[in-house]
Structure formats: C-alpha cells, structure tokens
Design an enzyme around this catalytic site. Structure first.
Site, PDB file in Angstrom:
ATOM      1  N   LYS A   1       0.837  -1.207   0.000  1.00 20.57           N
ATOM      2  CA  LYS A   1       0.000   0.000   0.000  1.00 20.57           C
ATOM      3  C   LYS A   1       0.872   1.258   0.000  1.00 20.57           C
ATOM      4  O   LYS A   1       0.635   2.213  -0.757  1.00 20.57           O
ATOM      5  CB  LYS A   1      -0.900  -0.035   1.242  1.00 20.57           C
TER       6      LYS A   1
ATOM      7  N   CYS B   1      -3.286  10.698   1.912  1.00 19.03           N
ATOM      8  CA  CYS B   1      -2.656   9.431   1.524  1.00 19.03           C
ATOM      9  C   CYS B   1      -1.293   9.677   0.902  1.00 19.03           C
ATOM     10  O   CYS B   1      -0.266   9.331   1.474  1.00 19.03           O
ATOM     11  CB  CYS B   1      -3.536   8.705   0.516  1.00 19.03           C
TER      12      CYS B   1
END
Ligand code: SAJ
Length: 417
Positions: A214, A268
């Site tokens: 991720k 993010c």
C-alpha cells in the site's frame, strides 16, 4: 473451534471516508454491519440514513441499508464475528506514524472477543502495524492465541484500501485487493469476507508485505508527481510551457508523465511515503526527496503571487479551489487551502476571495481572517486583480476566458492553456 465462518456480523471501527463506504457495501452484500465512531454527530447522521461528507453514490446506499436495518452506528464497540479497523494514521514528530487510533480501536475490541473472530486492519500503516494491533489485543486478552483452529484462536489480517476519493463507491467494489494475513487461515477468512462485496481479484500475501504494498503504491505516485512538479519549476525558469512539454514527451510509447500542480494533498499520497522513510531512513533518499519536492511547490506558488501583487496597493486575489483535488469537498492536507491562508497572512492590505463550489463555509483558520471571504465564482472574477487557479474543479473549466482578459492569471493546473 473453527473460525466464525461465514462472519455474518461485522463491526467497522471508524466511519470516515473509507470506513463508512466499506460498512455500506458490506451491508449491501447482506452482512449485518454495526459501525462504530467516536463522533456522536456522525453516528446520528448515519442512523438517520444520511452521510457526514460528500462522496458520489454513498448516500443512496447508506440510506438504503439503514432503512433495511442492515447498517447501524454507535459509539461503543459491539460483539461481532469480524472487525474492520479503519481509523486515521497521521504522523507525529519526525514523520513517524501515530498508531494511537489503531491502539484505541484494539483496546475497544479486546473485551468483546470470545474466540474465532477476524480482525482486519484497513488503515494505511507502516510495516509491522498489524502485528502491533494484534499485540495490543493479545496483551489485553492473553488467553487468546494466533495459532489457528483452536477454541481460543484469533485471526488478524491487513487489507489496505486503494480507492480513489471521488470514485470510492465504484473502486471499493471493482478494484483488486491485497489481503495480508498474519497466518494463512486469517488471510483466507479475510478473503472470504471481502469476496462478499469485492469483484476484483483478491491477492493473498502476508501482513507486512501488504502493508508495504500500500505504501509503495502511493510512494510510486508521489515520486511521479514530484517528477512533474520538478519539471514545472525548471520549465518555468526556461520560459517553456510545462504542459506542452509533458504532452509532447508523453507521445513516446514508454513515457507517461503525470501533471504538475500547486503541491500534493490529501491524507494518503502526502503522508504514506513518510512511513517508508521512517521505516528505513538510510535507504529512502528518492522517496524522501520526492516528498520534499512536492512539499516545496506551495511556497513557489505563493512567491509567484506575491511578486504580481506587489504592483497593487490593495490587491484582490481570487483563489480558485481549496479542496485537495478536483470535484471533492475534502480539504484535508490541501496545499491550495494552505496557500490561500498564507497569502491572506502576507497580503495584509489585500483581500483573498476563496471560491470553493464544494463547501458552504470556510475552514476555521480562513474564516477567522478579516481579509478572506468565501465568494461566488462570478463575483470573485469580477473583483479580482489576480486570478489564482489551484484546483481543476469542473465549474472552473467552463469559465468564459474573456472574463480573464484584464486579469493577471496564475494557472497552477494548466487548465486555461
Ligand atoms: N496530483 C497531482 N498531479 C497528478 C495527480 C495528482 O498534482 O498528476 C495531486 C492531486 O491534485 C492531489 C494529490 O496529488 O493533491 C493526490 O491525488 P490523487 O488523485 O493522486 O490520489 P488520492 O490521494 O486521492 O488517492 C490515492 C490513490 N492512490 C494511487 O493512485 C496510487 C488511491 O488509489 C488510494 O486509495 C488513496 O491514495 C489512499 O487512500 O491511499
């Protein structure tokens, strides 16, 4: 005792931008979902079938599953067959991850366990975070074990979300998912649970690889945006149009440069690469430098505006867009929001007219400033000496170019070329 298959009751801890859509699609897939959030107003909104933030398509699904009794929200963690932890992981100090929200969620789950439950960490986190979450629970409940297929087994897994804000309801269902189990059995349970709503491929690995995957995806994007941003700085100094430059270069079959802008925002891409850096500072020079290049962009935009503003006694700047990207209302970690605030602080004899079609009120730090107003697009364009475009929201694409003729235009997104 075997695991609690088929995991009929699922509790989603943290009903934010990821947790709420996840809860909604699980409920739509037939699970009984109990969402948990620390904010009473979010709990109330969801139980009323509404949503506390804008995301295309979400409200319809939430309204439907709440009406059917498949989704409810509460403050306290309930008993459930499976838990999905979807809480924030900000950073603290020298860009180290702050795992306190994950720890708090784990402490809330621990007393509710009876054996056989699956606990999935969805929050983006540094390598080792799933193991840490398991440790917190096992410390609170030492009678449980990670060893599978026993009456006192617990199952831990990491399933990082990969959805793009603005397209969450589509990508939640369609994207491939990485499933990282702390044991193969945990991965299998996690995969079966997610197969209930996800039509993408479910790729099984271990927890640490899933955590790193991720971070890698977002660091990849950050590095590539940094390349575009660095080009924009160089091109500016060489009096070259960076968008034409990129467009031309992208005709090469193996070149695909991203777009420059006023900086990288969101919770993010501007955050996750730091988790890799903090895991191995010595060997992450490229990833750290990319972060620094992207973080330096807002300051350059501010300098450009101030230079132009210098010739006005009381400059009026129309700041178009303070969301972190196009067509959303999310202002978190938004470079354009910071640029607007900083300009207002520096242009004490001037006015900053913020145009943000996706919000009804300014964030507190801007609202508190005497020389900042939330303005409608038309009036801002009319009043402005300088028009600073920072976000490529759709309404800005349709602006009549004639209205810009007399203005000084600083277009950080290349929208009006
Ligand atoms: N940006 C540029 N130039 C570009 C593309 C983006 O300056 O060419 C800027 C945007 O304006 C924005 C920031 O980067 O400020 C991030 O926007 P984004 O659309 O690239 O990504 P996010 O943060 O909305 O979502 C990302 C996605 N990750 C990847 O594309 C690798 C999403 O799939 C993740 O699920 C999400 O992060 C997350 O939650 O981690």
């Amino acid at each position: 005792m075997s695991p609690n298959v088929p995991l009929d009751t699922v509790s989603v801890i943290g009903l934010g931008y990821i947790g709420l859509p996840t809860a909604a699609v699980l409920a739509q897939a037939g699970k009984t979902v109990i969402g948990v959030d620390v904010k009473q107003e979010n709990v109330d909104a969801i139980n009323a079938g509404t949503v506390p933030f804008v995301e295309e398509g979400l409200e319809t699904v939430v309204a439907g599953v709440v009406a059917q009794g498949k989704l409810s929200a509460q403050l306290e963690t309930p008993e459930a067959d499976a838990y999905i932890v979807s809480v924030p992981t900000p950073f603290k100090g020298d860009h180290d991850a702050d795992l306190s929200y994950i720890e708090a969620a784990a402490r809330g789950i621990a007393p509710k366990l009876s054996g056989g439950e699956l606990v999935v960490l969805e929050s983006t986190a540094p390598p080792g975070a799933t193991e840490h979450m398991a440790d917190v629970i096992l410390q609170a409940r030492p009678e449980f074990t990670l060893e599978p297929n026993l009456p006192n087994s617990l199952y831990f897994s990491h399933a990082p979300e990969r959805v793009l804000p603005g397209r969450i309801m589509i990508e939640m269902v369609e994207n491939d998912r990485i499933i990282g189990g702390m044991t193969p059995e945990a991965a299998e349970m996690n995969r079966d649970l997610y197969a209930s709503f996800c039509h993408g491929e479910l790729l099984v690995t271990d927890a640490k690889t899933a955590e790193m995957a991720k971070l890698t995806e977002n660091a990849f994007r950050d590095v590539n945006i940094a390349f575009a941003n660095e080009l924009s700085i160089i091109a500016d100094r060489q009096s070259i149009d960076v968008w034409e430059l990129i467009e031309l270069s992208n005709h090469h079959p193996r070149v695909n440069i991203l777009q420059p802008g006023p900086g990288v925002g969101g919770h993010c891409i501007a955050v996750d690469p730091w988790f890799i850096v903090s895991a191995d500072r010595e060997h992450s020079n490229l990833i750290r430098t990319a972060r620094e290049v992207n973080d330096s962009k807002p300051e350059l935009v501010i300098e450009k505006v101030l230079k132009k503003a210098d010739k006005f006694k009381n400059p009026t700047v129309a700041a178009l867009g303070i969301a972190f990207k196009a067509n959303i209302d999310d202002l978190r970690e938004s470079p354009s929001r910071n640029i607007a605030g900083s300009l207002a602080g520096k242009l004490t004899d001037g006015t900053v007219l913020v145009v943000e079609p996706n919000v009804d009120e300014l964030p507190k730090e801007l609202a508190e400033k005497d020389n900042v107003e939330l303005a409608e697009l038309d009036s801002a364009l009319e009043r402005a000496d300088i028009v600073l475009l920072m976000v490529d929201h759709d309404p800005f694409k349709e602006i009549d170019r004639d209205l810009l003729q007399e203005k000084i235009v600083i277009d950080t997104k290349g929208l009006w070329r």
